[in-house]
Design a protein around this motif. Structure first.
Motif, PDB file in Angstrom:
ATOM      1  N   ASN A   8      41.571  33.252  49.501  1.00 29.07           N
ATOM      2  CA  ASN A   8      42.022  34.578  49.096  1.00 29.07           C
ATOM      3  C   ASN A   8      41.208  35.608  49.876  1.00 29.07           C
ATOM      4  OD1 ASN A   8      39.487  34.964  47.637  1.00 29.07           O
ATOM      5  ND2 ASN A   8      40.337  33.478  46.183  1.00 29.07           N
ATOM      6  N   LYS A  45      38.869  34.980  33.934  1.00 23.92           N
ATOM      7  CA  LYS A  45      39.265  35.082  35.338  1.00 23.92           C
ATOM      8  C   LYS A  45      38.040  35.352  36.220  1.00 23.92           C
ATOM      9  CE  LYS A  45      42.043  37.631  38.591  1.00 23.92           C
ATOM     10  NZ  LYS A  45      43.242  38.402  38.861  1.00 23.92           N
ATOM     11  N   SER A  46      37.194  36.273  35.762  1.00 20.60           N
ATOM     12  CA  SER A  46      35.989  36.596  36.518  1.00 20.60           C
ATOM     13  C   SER A  46      35.034  35.395  36.563  1.00 20.60           C
ATOM     14  CB  SER A  46      35.326  37.807  35.863  1.00 20.60           C
ATOM     15  OG  SER A  46      34.080  38.064  36.424  1.00 20.60           O
ATOM     16  N   LEU A  49      36.350  32.760  38.894  1.00 21.74           N
ATOM     17  CA  LEU A  49      36.209  33.239  40.258  1.00 21.74           C
ATOM     18  C   LEU A  49      34.761  33.095  40.735  1.00 21.74           C
ATOM     19  CD1 LEU A  49      37.758  34.613  42.491  1.00 21.74           C
ATOM     20  CD2 LEU A  49      37.254  36.817  41.425  1.00 21.74           C
ATOM     21  N   ASN A  50      33.809  33.591  39.928  1.00 25.06           N
ATOM     22  CA  ASN A  50      32.413  33.579  40.357  1.00 25.06           C
ATOM     23  C   ASN A  50      31.843  32.163  40.424  1.00 25.06           C
ATOM     24  OD1 ASN A  50      31.240  36.325  40.850  1.00 25.06           O
ATOM     25  ND2 ASN A  50      32.252  36.703  38.891  1.00 25.06           N
ATOM     26  N   CYS A 309      43.930  30.665  35.282  1.00 27.45           N
ATOM     27  CA  CYS A 309      43.192  31.595  36.138  1.00 27.45           C
ATOM     28  C   CYS A 309      43.444  31.302  37.605  1.00 27.45           C
ATOM     29  CB  CYS A 309      41.700  31.542  35.831  1.00 27.45           C
ATOM     30  SG  CYS A 309      41.302  32.217  34.209  1.00 27.45           S
ATOM     31  N   GLU A 310      43.489  30.020  37.931  1.00 26.12           N
ATOM     32  CA  GLU A 310      43.762  29.625  39.303  1.00 26.12           C
ATOM     33  C   GLU A 310      45.175  30.094  39.697  1.00 26.12           C
ATOM     34  OE1 GLU A 310      43.066  28.004  42.940  1.00 26.12           O
ATOM     35  OE2 GLU A 310      41.588  28.078  41.322  1.00 26.12           O
ATOM     36  N   VAL A 314      43.674  35.853  42.825  1.00 20.56           N
ATOM     37  CA  VAL A 314      42.941  37.121  42.898  1.00 20.56           C
ATOM     38  C   VAL A 314      43.562  38.007  43.957  1.00 20.56           C
ATOM     39  CG1 VAL A 314      40.672  36.448  42.095  1.00 20.56           C
ATOM     40  CG2 VAL A 314      41.269  36.071  44.479  1.00 20.56           C
TER      41      VAL A 314
END
Ligand code: ATP
Ligand code: MG
Length: 572
Positions: A8, A45-46, A49-50, A309-310, A314
């Protein structure tokens, strides 16, 4: 955890850094919650991602609590956040930090900025500060205290620290530019006085750094390379950069992405806390809440949340993800893992007239057609059973294939039965059916090859276990309860978001089911055993219906709830 190589715009930036050598190939992220509420699906989601990026690059991800506002933060929230993160399956080992760990260093940095003439103590009142700040179209005005000499500022800042001022009487501000087009740069407050004990530093401090003064430097202190945050911090980046540049410390790269918004719910802790405090829900972990703890209690799995989330990915574009996308992922996951059982929510008694009164047969039922290793279990069958009231119609419309007078259907794993008589009470309501069974159809098929158009679930009345079912609907009646700033979101709360059915009848294999166990009630929905269950009575939360009924109904252009909306009652 599946280490998928997602690509992304953020990984593009990291790849570029790795090529240029900006961070010597290091990738170090962090998840920085403020402990002023419970985590919600947006945080997930955050988090994904992190932690995901760190994992993907063989880097590290810290957990850091940005606990700069003791007035709103509590230990309860810290504990809940840790529990939720663990449950989601992420590990930070010993790397859990608190912005409050850096209060001493932050104080020193503030003193440094005063010393180089870039910070000053302002004694305007909070209202005046707001007034002087200007607006988007009007520049701000310098405070009369702006040009105090360094020594005076140093003394006054000490005085703030040592209790020489009351709350609101003085603040420390950065001296940047009162006419900046970016309001965040108009001499932002760095420190304010708060008469509040801190959950971690206790009474040590009575001045606390603003989030904006703490956040970037905390990242810097931890050696974070990529400070990933949501878009509303884009306008704060120049300020974080200004602090880092002027204090001259290590400079992480901030990268902003669009926050997750979900339809039919809200996603701000400030508002979620109102739902809890105003009693609109039973607590932070109410299964209707979009919190991680609410979703857990609702029966969601960490895997489903991570897949979701995947799937949403993003990007930089704001939008609202439909709730059914989240539901799709939990259905997918539970379809693979949930054991099937039979339960009747709205019972109609059926007496099988030609079945011996004292006979009980143990029939073999498949635990999970998606997973052979799950095996089978015995389900008792006897003369009196319950079926779902909806599965019978005395005068069925053309498309209704389930039970009706004179009609033959299959009882799952059992026999074909034919309805021979309908018994009603004095008001005309059907209270019992009389049926006959065909002993040759044991197990569910006829030796003569004749077919039936429906298979019904059932529970033997003598063996049924009584339980409670809690059926949840969307918490809000509109897609975007927060969209209209003029109308308070609580106006859109769905009055029918919870329906309790008590008792329901479940098959006896469920006796002793443990809190958190997930089941598919055949033909109905997925359910999970709620923590309110007792030794006497199980409580089941409906996680999600088997199909996205709303979507299907919409496709067919019909309103939900109309009779005959299902094309067929046939199951597997
Ligand atoms: P809220 O608006 O719900 O109070 P917040 O941003 O104030 O959220 P924090 O505890 O500061 O809550 O958030 C921790 C991290 O989670 C931040 O990096 C923030 O950007 C991120 N985050 C918060 N909400 C979302 C969301 N809806 N989607 C994606 N990330 C989010
Ligand atoms: Mg925040």
């Amino acid at each position: 955890m599946a280490v998928e190589k997602s690509k992304n715009f953020i990984t593009d930036i990291i790849d570029a850094h790795n090529e240029s050598g900006r961070f010597d190939g290091r990738v170090h992220t962090r998840f920085p919650p403020e402990p002023n509420g419970y985590l919600h699906i947006g945080h997930a989601k955050s988090i994904c991602l992190n932690f995901g990026i760190a994992e993907q690059y063989g880097g590290l991800c810290n957990l850091r609590f940005d606990d700069t506002n003791p007035a709103k933060e509590e230990q309860e929230y810290i504990d809940a956040i840790i529990e939720d993160l663990r449950w989601l399956g992420f590990k930070w080992h010993d790397r859990v930090y608190f912005a409050s760990d850096y209060f001493d260093e932050l104080y020193e940095m503030a003193v440094e900025l005063i010393q180089i003439g870039r910070a000053y103590v302002d004694e305007l009142s909070p209202d005046q500060i707001r007034e002087y700040r200007g607006t988007l179209s009007q520049p701000g005005i310098d405070s009369p205290y702006r040009d105090r000499p360094v020594v005076e500022n140093l003394a006054l800042f000490e005085k703030m620290r040592d209790g020489g001022f009351n709350e609101g009487e003085a603040v420390l501000r950065a001296k940047i530019d009162m006419s900046s087009g970016n309001i965040n740069m108009r001499d932002p407050v760095m420190y304010r006085i708060l008469d509040a004990a801190h959950p971690r530093t206790g009474d040590k401090w009575r001045i606390y750094p603003m989030y904006d003064f703490a956040h970037g430097q905390s990242d810097s202190i931890e050696g974070i390379t990529h400070s990933i945050c949501t878009l509303e911090y884009e306008d704060h980046r120049p300020l974080y950069d200004w602090y880092l540049d002027n204090i001259e410390i290590f400079h992480p790269q901030q990268i902003e992405f669009a926050r997750l918004n979900l339809s039919h719910t809200i996603m701000s802790k400030r508002k979620l806390i109102r739902l809890v405090r105003e009693g609109c829900v039973r607590g932070w972990d109410d299964p209707r809440m979009p919190t991680i703890s609410g979703l857990r209690r609702r029966g969601y799995t960490p895997e489903a949340i991570r897949e979701f989330c995947e799937d949403v990915g993003v990007g930089k574009v704001k939008g609202v993800v439909a709730l059914h996308k989240l539901e799709y992922h939990i259905r997918q996951d539970l379809n693979r893992r949930a054991q099937r059982v039979m339960a009747v929510l709205n019972p109609l008694k059926v007496v099988i007239e030609n079945y011996p009164a004292d006979l009980v047969e143990e029939l073999e039922a498949i635990n999970n057609p998606e997973d052979e290793s799950a095996g089978t279990r015995p389900v008792p069958f006897s003369k009196v059973i319950y079926i779902e009231r909806d599965d019978f119609m005395e005068d069925p419309p053309r498309r209704f294939f389930r039970l009706a007078p004179g009609r033959e259907v299959r009882l799952r794993y059992a026999y074909f039965i034919t309805c021979t008589d309908v018994i009603k009470d004095e008001t005309g309501e059907v209270i019992e059916l009389r049926c006959r069974y065909d002993p040759a159809t044991r197990g569910g098929s006829a030796p003569d090859g004749r077919r039936v158009k429906a298979t019904l679930h059932w529970v033997s009345a003598r063996h049924a276990v009584e339980a409670e079912a809690r059926l949840y609907e969307n918490l809000f009646t509109v897609e975007r309860p927060e969209a209209d700033a003029e109308v308070d979101f609580t106006n859109f709360i769905n009055p029918n978001s919870l329906t309790v059915i008590d008792p329901i009848y479940v098959e006896p294999s469920l006796a002793g089911a443990q809190v958190g166990e997930r089941y598919q009630f055949e033909r109905l929905a997925y359910f999970v055993v709620d923590e309110d269950s007792t030794a006497e009575k199980l409580v089941f939360n409906r996680t999600v219906t088997l199909r996205d009924q709303w979507r299907k109904v919409r496709k067919q252009g019909r309103k939900p709830g109309k009779p005959g909306r299902r094309k067929t009652a046939r199951t597997v």
